[in-house]
Design an enzyme around this catalytic site. Structure first.
Site, short mmCIF file in Angstrom:
data_model
loop_
_atom_site.label_atom_id
_atom_site.label_comp_id
_atom_site.label_asym_id
_atom_site.label_seq_id
_atom_site.Cartn_x
_atom_site.Cartn_y
_atom_site.Cartn_z
N GLY A 9 0.70 -1.20 -0.01
CA GLY A 9 -0.04 -0.13 -0.06
C GLY A 9 0.99 1.18 -0.06
N ASP A 35 2.14 -1.68 -4.48
CA ASP A 35 0.67 -1.44 -4.41
C ASP A 35 0.11 -1.81 -6.01
OD1 ASP A 35 -1.92 0.20 -4.25
OD2 ASP A 35 -0.60 1.55 -3.00
N ASP A 50 -1.37 -6.99 -5.49
CA ASP A 50 -2.69 -6.98 -5.01
C ASP A 50 -2.74 -8.01 -3.58
OD1 ASP A 50 -5.22 -7.42 -4.48
OD2 ASP A 50 -6.06 -7.85 -6.52
N TYR A 140 -15.02 0.43 8.59
CA TYR A 140 -13.58 0.61 8.51
C TYR A 140 -13.07 0.35 10.05
CZ TYR A 140 -9.16 3.23 8.74
OH TYR A 140 -7.72 3.63 8.78
N LYS A 144 -10.71 -2.55 11.69
CA LYS A 144 -9.22 -1.99 12.46
C LYS A 144 -9.49 -2.66 13.77
CE LYS A 144 -6.99 -0.02 9.42
NZ LYS A 144 -5.67 -0.56 9.11
#
Length: 324
Positions: A9, A35, A50, A140, A144
């Site tokens: 990322g 990424d 990926d 999200y 997390k």
């Protein structure tokens, strides 16, 4: 053992800056950025990955004999609410892939970023402690919070040295916002420098914890450099920079741009923000590995304005990308 770092990322707001910092620390050949797409004019080693493809992650880890992984790939809070099931699937699948590859390949240290999005209405809004009850109100935040528990599980069961920070809103001039609820605090500076009116999707008094990019990167590196025996939290560490509201940012910007115009048009992101802490207690991070922020709102504003003026003035390819 020679340190070889893989960043998953690397194109994101945090990843792009962290990549450069790690290259400076360990050397260009020792840092593998990855990424979905290789950015134009990237300087260094880059592999297309990926993160939903476990085999591809493992290929790169084995090929480069990776010793540390920074797993930054995720769909953020505001964007995640547009497709909750996809967000959950991607955020969790990529984490499990990285955890398993790390376990099976004896990765020395793994970094997993968490967020203040893990907090909900069950946590105190002021000076939210590290051990506050987690009842996140976004997918999200749910991903997390689950990720924090899985990180601790892999440490307790397999001895995998996973480390994590709960980032507040991260403010940086290096890239455009990536779909977070705190992203107004980046976009607002772009509009000020361009002398455009800013439409704020939060209320003017919506106070949230923030941290400047340089502080966020330094915190990440300090945590990863800390001796293993000093790490007492295996879910995720609170860190705090400074808390402020949109109105306070506007007041600071108007010291440099008195004519700067702002209108407030709260949307669904205000509902998200209203459930997040206004300030964070990060005493454990200070005690365990010496965390301490350097940037206050005045310093953040002056640096953001200066750097963005330089970017827009240069007319470089980076500038053109910012304008898109």
């Amino acid at each position: 053992m020679e340190t070889v770092v893989l960043i998953i990322g690397a194109n994101g707001q945090l990843g792009s800056v962290l990549t450069a910092s790690l290259q400076e620390k360990y050397g260009m050949d020792q840092v593998i950025a990855s990424d979905l797409n290789k950015p134009l004019n990237f300087d260094g080693v880059f592999e297309v990955i990926d993160a939903t493809d476990k085999n591809r992650i493992e290929e790169v880890v084995v090929e480069y004999q990776v010793t540390q992984i920074y797993h930054l790939a995720a769909i953020l809070s505001a964007k995640g609410e547009e497709n909750p099931l996809q967000t959950w699937d991607i955020n969790m699948k990529t984490l499990f892939n990285v955890l398993e590859v790390s376990r099976l390949n004896s990765i020395d240290r793994l970094f997993f970023p968490s967020s203040i999005a893990v907090f909900g209405e069950g946590a105190p809004l002021e000076q939210t402690p590290n051990n506050a009850y987690l009842d996140p109100a976004t997918v999200y935040g749910i991903s997390k919070a689950a990720g924090e528990n899985w990180a601790q599980y892999y440490f307790l069961k397999y001895g995998l040295d996973v480390r994590s920070i709960r980032y507040p809103g991260v403010i940086g001039y290096q890239s455009l916002p990536g779909g977070g609820t705190t992203d107004y605090a980046v976009d607002i500076y772009h509009k000020a420098v361009l002398k455009e009116e800013f439409s704020c999707f939060l209320k003017e008094d919506a106070t949230l914890p923030m941290v400047f990019m340089e502080d966020a990167i330094r915190a990440t590196l300090e945590l990863m450099e800390a001796p293993k025996e000093d790490i007492t939290i295996r879910t995720s560490y609170n860190i705090a920079g400074i808390s402020f509201s949109p109105a306070e940012v506007v007041a600071e910007i108007r010291k440099l741009y008195p004519e700067f115009k702002v209108r407030y048009a709260p949307d669904f992101r205000q509902d998200i923000a209203s459930k997040w802490p206004k300030s964070i207690d990060d005493q454990t991070a200070r005690d365990d590995w010496g965390w301490k922020p350097k940037f206050d709102l005045e310093m953040i504003t002056s640096t953001m304005i200066q750097k963005l003026k330089e970017k827009y003035k240069m007319g470089s390819k980076n500038h053109k990308a910012l304008m898109l």
